[in-house]
Design a protein around this motif. Structure first.
Motif, PDB file in Angstrom:
ATOM      1  N   TYR A 122      -8.153  -1.094  -3.700  1.00  0.00           N
ATOM      2  CA  TYR A 122      -8.753  -0.289  -4.767  1.00  0.00           C
ATOM      3  C   TYR A 122      -8.808   1.186  -4.391  1.00  0.00           C
ATOM      4  O   TYR A 122      -8.638   2.070  -5.244  1.00  0.00           O
ATOM      5  CB  TYR A 122     -10.147  -0.821  -5.098  1.00  0.00           C
ATOM      6  N   GLN A 123      -9.048   1.466  -3.115  1.00  0.00           N
ATOM      7  CA  GLN A 123      -9.058   2.863  -2.675  1.00  0.00           C
ATOM      8  C   GLN A 123      -7.672   3.487  -2.795  1.00  0.00           C
ATOM      9  O   GLN A 123      -7.553   4.697  -3.001  1.00  0.00           O
ATOM     10  CB  GLN A 123      -9.566   2.960  -1.234  1.00  0.00           C
ATOM     11  N   ALA A 124      -6.646   2.669  -2.677  1.00  0.00           N
ATOM     12  CA  ALA A 124      -5.278   3.165  -2.802  1.00  0.00           C
ATOM     13  C   ALA A 124      -4.884   3.388  -4.263  1.00  0.00           C
ATOM     14  O   ALA A 124      -3.864   4.011  -4.543  1.00  0.00           O
ATOM     15  CB  ALA A 124      -4.297   2.198  -2.141  1.00  0.00           C
ATOM     16  N   GLY A 125      -5.694   2.856  -5.193  1.00  0.00           N
ATOM     17  CA  GLY A 125      -5.424   3.088  -6.607  1.00  0.00           C
ATOM     18  C   GLY A 125      -4.894   1.891  -7.363  1.00  0.00           C
ATOM     19  O   GLY A 125      -4.376   2.037  -8.470  1.00  0.00           O
ATOM     20  N   ASN A 170     -12.407  -6.371   2.903  1.00  0.00           N
ATOM     21  CA  ASN A 170     -11.862  -5.097   3.377  1.00  0.00           C
ATOM     22  C   ASN A 170     -10.463  -4.843   2.825  1.00  0.00           C
ATOM     23  O   ASN A 170     -10.103  -3.693   2.535  1.00  0.00           O
ATOM     24  CB  ASN A 170     -11.831  -5.068   4.909  1.00  0.00           C
ATOM     25  N   LYS A 229       1.147   4.014  -2.946  1.00  0.00           N
ATOM     26  CA  LYS A 229       0.960   5.437  -2.647  1.00  0.00           C
ATOM     27  C   LYS A 229       2.128   6.255  -3.171  1.00  0.00           C
ATOM     28  O   LYS A 229       1.930   7.343  -3.747  1.00  0.00           O
ATOM     29  CB  LYS A 229       0.817   5.634  -1.135  1.00  0.00           C
ATOM     30  N   ARG A 241      -9.327  -5.951  -0.092  1.00  0.00           N
ATOM     31  CA  ARG A 241      -9.463  -5.586  -1.502  1.00  0.00           C
ATOM     32  C   ARG A 241      -9.961  -4.149  -1.640  1.00  0.00           C
ATOM     33  O   ARG A 241      -9.492  -3.398  -2.504  1.00  0.00           O
ATOM     34  CB  ARG A 241     -10.422  -6.551  -2.204  1.00  0.00           C
ATOM     35  N   ILE A 242     -10.896  -3.758  -0.787  1.00  0.00           N
ATOM     36  CA  ILE A 242     -11.409  -2.383  -0.827  1.00  0.00           C
ATOM     37  C   ILE A 242     -10.279  -1.397  -0.560  1.00  0.00           C
ATOM     38  O   ILE A 242     -10.149  -0.368  -1.240  1.00  0.00           O
ATOM     39  CB  ILE A 242     -12.548  -2.196   0.191  1.00  0.00           C
ATOM     40  N   GLN A 243      -9.442  -1.711   0.437  1.00  0.00           N
ATOM     41  CA  GLN A 243      -8.313  -0.833   0.754  1.00  0.00           C
ATOM     42  C   GLN A 243      -7.378  -0.710  -0.444  1.00  0.00           C
ATOM     43  O   GLN A 243      -6.867   0.367  -0.744  1.00  0.00           O
ATOM     44  CB  GLN A 243      -7.542  -1.375   1.960  1.00  0.00           C
ATOM     45  N   ARG A 288       1.686   6.559  -6.929  1.00  0.00           N
ATOM     46  CA  ARG A 288       0.583   7.418  -7.341  1.00  0.00           C
ATOM     47  C   ARG A 288       0.844   8.894  -7.041  1.00  0.00           C
ATOM     48  O   ARG A 288       0.246   9.779  -7.658  1.00  0.00           O
ATOM     49  CB  ARG A 288      -0.719   6.977  -6.656  1.00  0.00           C
ATOM     50  N   TYR A 308       0.834  -1.207   0.000  1.00  0.00           N
ATOM     51  CA  TYR A 308       0.000   0.000   0.000  1.00  0.00           C
ATOM     52  C   TYR A 308       0.867   1.255   0.000  1.00  0.00           C
ATOM     53  O   TYR A 308       0.584   2.228  -0.712  1.00  0.00           O
ATOM     54  CB  TYR A 308      -0.914   0.010   1.229  1.00  0.00           C
ATOM     55  N   TYR A 316      -6.579  -6.895  -8.105  1.00  0.00           N
ATOM     56  CA  TYR A 316      -6.234  -7.454  -6.807  1.00  0.00           C
ATOM     57  C   TYR A 316      -6.434  -8.967  -6.897  1.00  0.00           C
ATOM     58  O   TYR A 316      -7.559  -9.435  -7.055  1.00  0.00           O
ATOM     59  CB  TYR A 316      -7.141  -6.846  -5.748  1.00  0.00           C
TER      60      TYR A 316
END
Length: 231
Positions: free
Chosen positions: A95-98, A89, A66, A91-93, A69, A62, A102
């Motif tokens: 995708y939210q990180a860009g 959770n 970051k 996988r969501i983290q 990005r 992650y 996954y």
């Protein structure tokens, strides 16, 4: 030329297995054993796609994502996470990180290849649309910058330089690109002069922006002239 991929994973066995499978599928694969090593490799090469583990010591996936990005050179670079953390959770983290895809471990290698090829094809199509829609405006903007650079060159003797030499670590190729930009050459002209690709020229210009803290060719040339960096 085969597509260049960067694989970052701290598990030697899995890293070599995935590398071998990707190479058998026709990809050119560079490997890194951790995120810090992966970041160093990104400074030396520009892959078409990055595959990274999430759970790594010191800098995890992650944080690595970051870091990519936040750098304009890698904002659109496709990134795939390979990880044992397969909960919703997690996988969501991701995708939210860009992240772009996954894949929980264990995974089917054929699925990985399918996802890699899909992301690469989407990037090619996106680039084609961008060139079609934005080429004219990009060329106009670049032409304006070239005109401004040539205007700066006519004022070269009147641009005051810093009293002390400005120290900046430029590679020989970066210096050559900087000198060419300072002459008002466009990327295609620089590529022909240096016998390289336009993409590589764009990469070197981006590095020069980063090293000098500038955001345009005009700013870069003025900075170079003011600090005596251009020959």
């Amino acid at each position: 030329m085969s597509v260049q991929l960067l694989l970052v994973d701290d598990e030697p066995g899995l890293r070599e297995a995935v590398k071998e499978y990707l190479q058998e599928s026709g990809f050119n694969v560079q490997v890194a054993s951790n995120a810090s090593e992966g970041w160093e490799m990104l400074q030396q090469m520009t892959p078409e796609l990055v595959i990274s583990d999430v759970m790594m010591p010191q800098v995890d996936g992650y944080q690595f994502l970051k870091q990519m990005r936040e750098d304009k050179r890698f904002q659109s670079l496709p990134v795939i996470f390979l990880t044992a953390k397969g909960m919703t959770n997690d996988r969501i983290q991701g995708y939210q990180a860009g992240v772009d895809a996954y894949i929980p471990k264990p995974f089917d290698p054929e699925e990985l290849i399918a996802i890699v090829e899909n992301l690469l094809n989407r990037r090619v199509k996106k680039g084609a649309v961008f060139r079609e829609n934005g080429e004219n405006s990009d060329i106009t903007e670049l032409a304006n910058q070239i005109a401004q650079i040539k205007a700066l060159l006519t004022q070269r003797t009147s641009i005051s330089q810093s009293p002390a030499p400005f120290k900046i670590d430029l590679t020989p190729r970066e210096q050559s690109v900087l000198n060419s930009v300072a002459e008002g050459l466009m990327n295609k002209e620089i590529a022909r002069r240096l016998d390289t690709s336009v993409r590589n020229v764009e990469k070197y210009v981006s590095r020069l922006f980063s090293k000098t803290g500038t955001n345009s060719r005009t700013e870069l040339v003025r900075f170079a002239l003011e600090h005596g960096l251009a020959n």
